[in-house]
Design an enzyme around this catalytic site. Structure first.
Site, short mmCIF file in Angstrom:
data_model
loop_
_atom_site.label_atom_id
_atom_site.label_comp_id
_atom_site.label_asym_id
_atom_site.label_seq_id
_atom_site.Cartn_x
_atom_site.Cartn_y
_atom_site.Cartn_z
N THR A 35 55.79 -11.79 0.50
CA THR A 35 55.72 -12.09 2.27
C THR A 35 56.84 -11.30 2.72
O THR A 35 56.33 -10.98 4.22
CB THR A 35 56.52 -13.91 2.16
OG1 THR A 35 57.67 -13.40 1.61
CG2 THR A 35 56.21 -15.03 1.84
N ASP A 36 57.56 -10.53 1.81
CA ASP A 36 57.96 -9.08 2.19
C ASP A 36 57.68 -8.22 3.30
O ASP A 36 58.01 -7.73 4.49
CB ASP A 36 59.49 -8.89 1.01
CG ASP A 36 58.72 -8.19 0.33
OD1 ASP A 36 57.19 -7.62 0.14
OD2 ASP A 36 59.02 -8.08 -0.44
N SER A 67 68.28 9.82 -19.97
CA SER A 67 68.45 8.74 -19.98
C SER A 67 67.96 7.70 -21.58
O SER A 67 67.09 8.10 -22.34
CB SER A 67 66.51 7.76 -19.68
OG SER A 67 66.16 6.50 -19.95
N ALA A 122 57.90 -5.19 -16.24
CA ALA A 122 57.74 -6.76 -15.84
C ALA A 122 57.76 -7.66 -14.88
O ALA A 122 57.98 -8.55 -14.95
CB ALA A 122 59.09 -6.99 -17.28
N GLU A 159 60.65 3.98 -3.47
CA GLU A 159 59.25 3.99 -4.26
C GLU A 159 57.66 3.70 -3.21
O GLU A 159 57.22 4.44 -3.64
CB GLU A 159 59.45 2.29 -4.14
CG GLU A 159 58.14 1.28 -4.87
CD GLU A 159 58.61 1.18 -6.07
OE1 GLU A 159 59.85 0.74 -6.73
OE2 GLU A 159 58.50 1.73 -7.09
N ASP A 171 63.36 -6.28 -3.18
CA ASP A 171 63.61 -5.81 -4.84
C ASP A 171 65.10 -4.76 -4.08
O ASP A 171 66.04 -5.15 -4.68
CB ASP A 171 62.67 -5.34 -5.28
CG ASP A 171 61.34 -6.09 -6.18
OD1 ASP A 171 61.73 -7.30 -5.14
OD2 ASP A 171 60.25 -5.09 -6.23
#
Ligand code: GLA
Length: 381
Positions: A35-36, A67, A122, A159, A171
């Protein structure tokens, strides 16, 4: 859990000085899926799984990141904007650094050491947590303060432009603004939001340990389908379509676009009902809405997969479960399960066993706590 003393010690070993450490969380989403990017409503909450960035400034304009989770050093020259776009995990570092600068935040070079306990791919927003933790760290070590919503937008732009996924704002927003014990009710059009205190319920996340390759491509395709459906209905976005409108105008659209639009329109209504249910303490109703969300994602939006459906079906058979559904973009990853707190131990062992028996896949289950958003972490030593 990430051992912060160890992270600090590794950084000192490598760079000879003590870093500052920053943390940005992953998230669950109670309800409001896909929905975002339709200007709609979402109800996510930040969790106690997070990405940590140990950072210190450099004298040049190179961001050099290592990392604990991935191989290699990612080196980004802030003055080389024509550098080839990276295709490995470094795309998020490169993306955030360049977008920060484009939006007027002059940076110093930095040494970064990153460690995360969010499982990758995930559906728990490991990439948003990486974008937000790195963005916050790069700005903070230069003494810059960035408005929280602006930081979320910078993460989202990274992103889109570097991660290749045309995601919504959910997010990154929740990774910035998360609050302990509260879900965040966000209107993705106005960006108005409020924190909703959560009752005494447990959230268990079940990782199916599958991720179908089509995930990113299908995500972008859904977004386009939604935009096409809105355009056919003469609306700016599906946010402006009501359940009634949909019934009246359905004949103009193909079967496929009707289904996509129906998911978004009904999901927006479910988010509003979910907020009302939490506020009135009606947990049974909240669970029903969560279950209905899964059916809509499965049959109308078609972003579930057999492993997610199996996990949800197993979960719903367990005592004390209020609701279960797939979570995030779909095509694998995790489900979210709401239950009475005293049933979670039994739930976790029974669901693991049953999922293994039905799919021959060993799942991972996480008993998550609702946590705060991005912050600097101080070690008491
Ligand atoms: C991913 C995206 C979010 C959102 C969800 C689906 O997590 O990053 O913006 O669209 O999928 O609700």
């Amino acid at each position: 859990m990430i051992d912060l003393e160890l992270l600090k010690a590794r950084f000192i070993d490598k760079h000879g000085l003590a870093p500052r450490i920053f943390r940005a969380p992953g998230r669950v989403n109670l309800i409001g899926e896909h929905t975002d990017y339709n200007d709609g409503f979402v109800l996510p909450a930040a969790i106690d799984m997070a990405t940590y960035v140990a950072a210190s400034p450099r004298e040049d304009r190179i961001v050099a990141a290592a990392s604990v989770n991935f191989e290699g050093i990612v080196s980004v020259d802030l003055d080389d904007r024509d550098a080839l776009p990276r295709t490995d995990w470094g795309k998020y570092i490169q993306g955030v650094a360049f977008v920060l600068e484009t939006r007027g935040n002059r940076l110093l070079g930095a040494d970064l050491l990153i460690a995360s306990d969010i499982p990758f791919g995930a559906g728990l927003s490991s990439s948003a947590a990486l974008e937000i933790s790195v963005g916050f760290a790069l700005a903070s070590i230069c003494g810059n303060t960035i408005d929280g919503m602006e930081l979320a937008k910078i993460g989202q732009a990274a992103e889109h432009e570097y991660g290749g996924v045309m995601s919504g704002i959910m997010d990154q927003f929740v990774s910035v603004h998360g609050q302990e014990g509260r879900a965040l009710f966000l209107d993705c059009r106005s960006l108005d939001w409020s924190a909703i205190p959560l009752p005494d319920i447990a959230f268990v996340v079940c990782h199916t340990k599958t991720r179908h390759n089509l995930a990113d491509g299908e995500y972008n395709k859904r977004r386009t389908e939604c935009e096409n459906a809105a355009a056919m209905l003469g609306k700016t976005s599906l946010r402006d379509v009501s359940v009634d409108d949909l019934e009246k105008m359905e004949s103009q659209m193909s079967e496929l676009l009707k289904k996509r639009a129906r998911h978004v329109v009904t999901e927006n209504a479910r988010v509003l009902s979910a907020v009302a249910s939490i506020n009135s303490g009606d947990l049974r109703r909240l669970g029903e809405l969560i279950n209905a969300s899964h059916e809509s994602l499965r049959y109308d939006f078609e972003v579930s997969c057999p492993e997610l459906d199996t996990m949800v079906e197993i979960a719903r058979r367990q005592p004390g479960v209020l609701g279960a559904r797939m979570m995030g973009g779909g095509f694998g990853g995790c489900t979210i399960n709401l239950m009475l707190p005293n049933t979670r131990g039994e739930f976790m062992s029974k669901v693991s066993r049953a999922y293994r028996a039905e799919t021959s896949i060993e799942p991972e289950l996480y008993d998550v706590r609702i946590a705060a958003g991005v912050e600097e972490v101080f070690i008491n030593k």
